[in-house]
Design a protein around this motif. Structure first.
Motif, PDB file in Angstrom:
ATOM      1  N   HIS A   6       8.866   6.559  -7.757  1.00 13.44           N
ATOM      2  CA  HIS A   6       9.109   5.394  -6.908  1.00 13.44           C
ATOM      3  C   HIS A   6       7.825   4.672  -6.552  1.00 13.44           C
ATOM      4  O   HIS A   6       7.846   3.523  -6.140  1.00 13.44           O
ATOM      5  CB  HIS A   6       9.852   5.804  -5.636  1.00 13.44           C
ATOM      6  CG  HIS A   6       9.026   6.570  -4.675  1.00 13.44           C
ATOM      7  ND1 HIS A   6       8.726   7.890  -4.868  1.00 13.44           N
ATOM      8  CD2 HIS A   6       8.421   6.202  -3.525  1.00 13.44           C
ATOM      9  CE1 HIS A   6       7.977   8.296  -3.846  1.00 13.44           C
ATOM     10  NE2 HIS A   6       7.784   7.306  -3.043  1.00 13.44           N
ATOM     11  N   THR A   7       6.700   5.334  -6.690  1.00 14.40           N
ATOM     12  CA  THR A   7       5.455   4.651  -6.346  1.00 14.40           C
ATOM     13  C   THR A   7       4.900   3.878  -7.533  1.00 14.40           C
ATOM     14  O   THR A   7       3.863   3.253  -7.434  1.00 14.40           O
ATOM     15  CB  THR A   7       4.390   5.636  -5.838  1.00 14.40           C
ATOM     16  OG1 THR A   7       3.991   6.474  -6.927  1.00 14.40           O
ATOM     17  CG2 THR A   7       4.909   6.470  -4.704  1.00 14.40           C
ATOM     18  N   LYS A   8       5.567   3.911  -8.658  1.00 17.20           N
ATOM     19  CA  LYS A   8       5.106   3.144  -9.817  1.00 17.20           C
ATOM     20  C   LYS A   8       5.707   1.743  -9.828  1.00 17.20           C
ATOM     21  O   LYS A   8       5.258   0.873 -10.545  1.00 17.20           O
ATOM     22  CB  LYS A   8       5.494   3.864 -11.119  1.00 17.20           C
ATOM     23  CG  LYS A   8       4.747   5.173 -11.340  1.00 17.20           C
ATOM     24  CD  LYS A   8       3.294   4.926 -11.664  1.00 17.20           C
ATOM     25  CE  LYS A   8       2.588   6.227 -12.028  1.00 17.20           C
ATOM     26  NZ  LYS A   8       1.132   6.047 -12.097  1.00 17.20           N
ATOM     27  N   SER A   9       6.773   1.569  -9.087  1.00 18.47           N
ATOM     28  CA  SER A   9       7.407   0.257  -9.069  1.00 18.47           C
ATOM     29  C   SER A   9       7.023  -0.474  -7.786  1.00 18.47           C
ATOM     30  O   SER A   9       6.503   0.109  -6.856  1.00 18.47           O
ATOM     31  CB  SER A   9       8.915   0.409  -9.152  1.00 18.47           C
ATOM     32  OG  SER A   9       9.379   1.106  -8.026  1.00 18.47           O
ATOM     33  N   ARG A  11       8.606  -2.514  -4.787  1.00 21.94           N
ATOM     34  CA  ARG A  11       9.790  -3.025  -4.106  1.00 21.94           C
ATOM     35  C   ARG A  11       9.529  -4.469  -3.707  1.00 21.94           C
ATOM     36  O   ARG A  11       8.462  -4.786  -3.203  1.00 21.94           O
ATOM     37  CB  ARG A  11      10.068  -2.208  -2.842  1.00 21.94           C
ATOM     38  CG  ARG A  11      10.667  -0.846  -3.098  1.00 21.94           C
ATOM     39  CD  ARG A  11      10.772  -0.080  -1.794  1.00 21.94           C
ATOM     40  NE  ARG A  11       9.463  -0.001  -1.145  1.00 21.94           N
ATOM     41  CZ  ARG A  11       9.244   0.569   0.031  1.00 21.94           C
ATOM     42  NH1 ARG A  11      10.231   1.101   0.704  1.00 21.94           N
ATOM     43  NH2 ARG A  11       8.040   0.617   0.544  1.00 21.94           N
TER      44      ARG A  11
ATOM     45  N   GLY B 136       4.857   1.897  -3.189  1.00 26.27           N
ATOM     46  CA  GLY B 136       5.109   2.902  -2.163  1.00 26.27           C
ATOM     47  C   GLY B 136       4.875   2.396  -0.751  1.00 26.27           C
ATOM     48  O   GLY B 136       5.184   3.089   0.219  1.00 26.27           O
ATOM     49  N   GLY B 137       4.309   1.176  -0.633  1.00 20.05           N
ATOM     50  CA  GLY B 137       4.084   0.588   0.683  1.00 20.05           C
ATOM     51  C   GLY B 137       3.210   1.461   1.558  1.00 20.05           C
ATOM     52  O   GLY B 137       2.349   2.204   1.082  1.00 20.05           O
ATOM     53  N   GLU B 139       4.467   3.783   3.581  1.00 15.47           N
ATOM     54  CA  GLU B 139       5.116   5.011   4.032  1.00 15.47           C
ATOM     55  C   GLU B 139       5.239   6.115   2.987  1.00 15.47           C
ATOM     56  O   GLU B 139       5.723   7.203   3.308  1.00 15.47           O
ATOM     57  CB  GLU B 139       6.506   4.688   4.602  1.00 15.47           C
ATOM     58  CG  GLU B 139       7.593   4.437   3.557  1.00 15.47           C
ATOM     59  CD  GLU B 139       7.631   3.011   3.065  1.00 15.47           C
ATOM     60  OE1 GLU B 139       6.609   2.331   3.154  1.00 15.47           O
ATOM     61  OE2 GLU B 139       8.682   2.582   2.570  1.00 15.47           O
ATOM     62  N   SER B 140       4.840   5.865   1.741  1.00 16.87           N
ATOM     63  CA  SER B 140       4.992   6.900   0.717  1.00 16.87           C
ATOM     64  C   SER B 140       4.332   8.211   1.167  1.00 16.87           C
ATOM     65  O   SER B 140       3.168   8.227   1.578  1.00 16.87           O
ATOM     66  CB  SER B 140       4.359   6.420  -0.588  1.00 16.87           C
ATOM     67  OG  SER B 140       4.423   7.437  -1.550  1.00 16.87           O
ATOM     68  N   GLN B 149      -1.448   8.110  -0.478  1.00 19.14           N
ATOM     69  CA  GLN B 149      -1.261   6.696  -0.164  1.00 19.14           C
ATOM     70  C   GLN B 149      -2.441   6.143   0.638  1.00 19.14           C
ATOM     71  O   GLN B 149      -2.877   5.017   0.416  1.00 19.14           O
ATOM     72  CB  GLN B 149       0.064   6.503   0.590  1.00 19.14           C
ATOM     73  CG  GLN B 149       0.645   5.110   0.468  1.00 19.14           C
ATOM     74  CD  GLN B 149       1.119   4.783  -0.956  1.00 19.14           C
ATOM     75  OE1 GLN B 149       0.936   5.566  -1.891  1.00 19.14           O
ATOM     76  NE2 GLN B 149       1.688   3.619  -1.115  1.00 19.14           N
TER      77      GLN B 149
END
Lengths: 98, 383
Positions: A6-9, A11, B136-137, B139-140, B149
């Motif tokens: 999820h950290t590769k995309s 949002r 991941g903003g 909050e990851s 992060q």
């Protein structure tokens, strides 16, 4: 290593306006590839600098090679020229556009 | 930018990573120097063409026209490509040494504390999109030792600002907050301080350095960035109590702080959140305590069409959806409405070190990004 798919995309990544979103994708790919060329060129530069000083340019020596000011000045010229060469069509099309 | 670290938690770059980071910096600079002037010209020309009888067209109409122009499309793509490459370059550097970074965090001196909340719900305005396009903003967080992060954010900060935000420590904003306090409230000596939305604590450590005996607290929404921030601060000798909380509603007692401040946080919230944050500041400050917010130096009343285009990019393509909202928000009126007195809002010159003897910089003309900041401050009545 933890799953971080999820950290590769991104949002909320919005499409860039234009006739085809693949243009934006392609620009991103070209610049990523250009960055790899730049890194490779600097790695070659490190090899040459180490060899010129009689050192063995093995992986560890290159990974820890700290460019001198002269190295950095030479590399900056190359880096800027590379970016200018790759991006010149963008600037030219913008000038025509205006 | 070198292979050395400005503090023990900063991820060290090897030869190739440094080369990649310098490439990103050079590309961002190229876009700024070569594509941005074309965008400026196009925006002004388009606005002029749409003007009728001396009346400017609504910005949405200017944007609609620009959307068909390659110069505008290429500018957005290039700006965002630079941003995405920046995060990727920082992430690659961090991922190579993630285990080492987590060990370094564990080895930090026992200063301050860290309190995370596994049930914390991130505010909707942050959950909707990755702020600044950082995957991941804020909050990851993937484990109870994860600092990834925060490490990525810290590594990218220098590249993000092209080094204009206080070098590799990226702590200019903290110094500006203190300079503002020294000018507006000379002699103010807070004993208990709270930093709202501290991220990795760049400004936190800077402010703490001026008030070494204060009981210092800092909050943010992300467990991973807070874990990194705690280790970073402790390695730098700052005792700060970090906790995972929303600035809109904290668990601190009424009347419990002398100073509550934030650095470039409000524009990442929402219309309703800003109101709640000001009320929360008022609740937790002691009578006589100060609220200080530092914001990006963009105000709606002085933004021209170029500023509109830049703001639009930040909001739509760099995932800062409230960028334009905060620029039009009457922050000093809000501060008065929630009960603050001696309220002032204006631009403040940037400094990298605060000093009571410095030339006053509050109320000076806006000099632009990283040279000016927009400040709003006020005092809770009493005390």
């Amino acid at each position: 290593m933890a799953n971080r798919a999820h950290t590769k995309s991104h949002r909320g990544r919005r499409l860039v306006p234009g006739p085809d979103p693949r243009v934006d994708t392609l620009l991103g790919m070209v610049m990523a590839l250009t960055s790899e060329v730049s890194m490779l060129r600097e790695r070659l530069d490190a090899h040459e600098s180490l060899a010129a000083s009689g050192k063995v340019p093995d992986q560890d020596a290159v990974d820890h090679y700290q460019p001198t000011e002269a190295d950095e000045s030479r590399r900056k010229q190359y880096r800027d020229r590379l970016i200018d060469k790759v991006c010149r069509p963008l600037v030219a099309s913008g000038q025509q556009d205006g | 930018m070198t292979m050395t670290r400005p503090h023990p938690m900063m991820p060290a770059a090897n030869h190739d990573e440094l080369a990649e980071q310098k490439f990103v910096l050079a590309f961002k600079t190229y876009v700024w120097n070569n594509l941005d002037p074309l965008l400026v010209e196009e925006a002004r020309t388009t606005a002029r063409e749409l003007e009728q009888d001396g009346t400017a067209a609504p910005f949405r109409e200017v944007r609609r026209q620009l959307a068909s122009k390659p110069v505008y499309q290429n500018w957005i793509s290039s700006m965002r490509a630079g941003q995405e490459m920046m995060w990727q370059a920082a992430a690659d550097c961090v991922d190579r040494q993630q285990t080492d970074l987590e060990e370094r965090a564990q080895q930090a001196p026992p200063l301050g504390s860290l309190r995370v909340d596994p049930d914390f719900e991130i505010p909707a305005y942050l959950a909707a999109a990755d702020t600044h396009m950082q995957p991941g903003g804020y909050e990851s967080n993937e484990s109870d030792t994860d600092v990834r992060q925060g490490a990525i954010y810290d590594k990218a900060a220098w590249l993000y600002s092209l080094g204009r935000q206080g070098g590799e420590l990226a702590d200019m904003r903290g110094h500006v907050v203190v300079q503002h306090i020294m000018e507006r409230f000379p002699g103010f000596a807070p004993q208990r301080i709270l930093d709202l939305g501290c991220t990795v604590g760049c400004s936190t450590v800077a402010v703490a350095s001026y008030y070494p005996d204060a009981d210092f607290h800092a909050i943010d929404v992300g467990a991973g960035v807070l874990r990194y921030a705690h280790a970073r601060a402790a390695h730098m000798g700052a005792a700060v109590h970090f906790s995972q909380q929303s600035a809109e509603q904290t668990d601190f007692d009424d009347n419990s702080f002398d100073l509550v401040y934030s650095c470039a946080v409000l524009h990442e919230t929402s219309n309703q959140a800003v109101k709640r944050i000001f009320k929360e500041c008022h609740r937790i400050l002691r009578p006589g305590g100060l609220m200080v917010h530092l914001e990006v130096p963009v105000r709606a009343e002085e933004v021209d069409v170029v500023g509109e285009v830049r703001g639009d990019y930040e909001a739509r393509y760099n995932n800062e959806p409230f960028w334009k909202g905060i620029a039009g928000f009457d922050l000093d009126e809000l501060a008065r409405d929630v009960g603050f007195v001696e309220v002032a809002a204006d631009f403040q010159d940037a400094v990298t070190v605060a000093s009571p003897d410095a030339e006053p910089g509050f109320g000076k003309p806006n000099k632009g990004g990283y040279r000016s900041w927009y400040m709003v401050s006020g005092k809770k009545q009493g005390g």
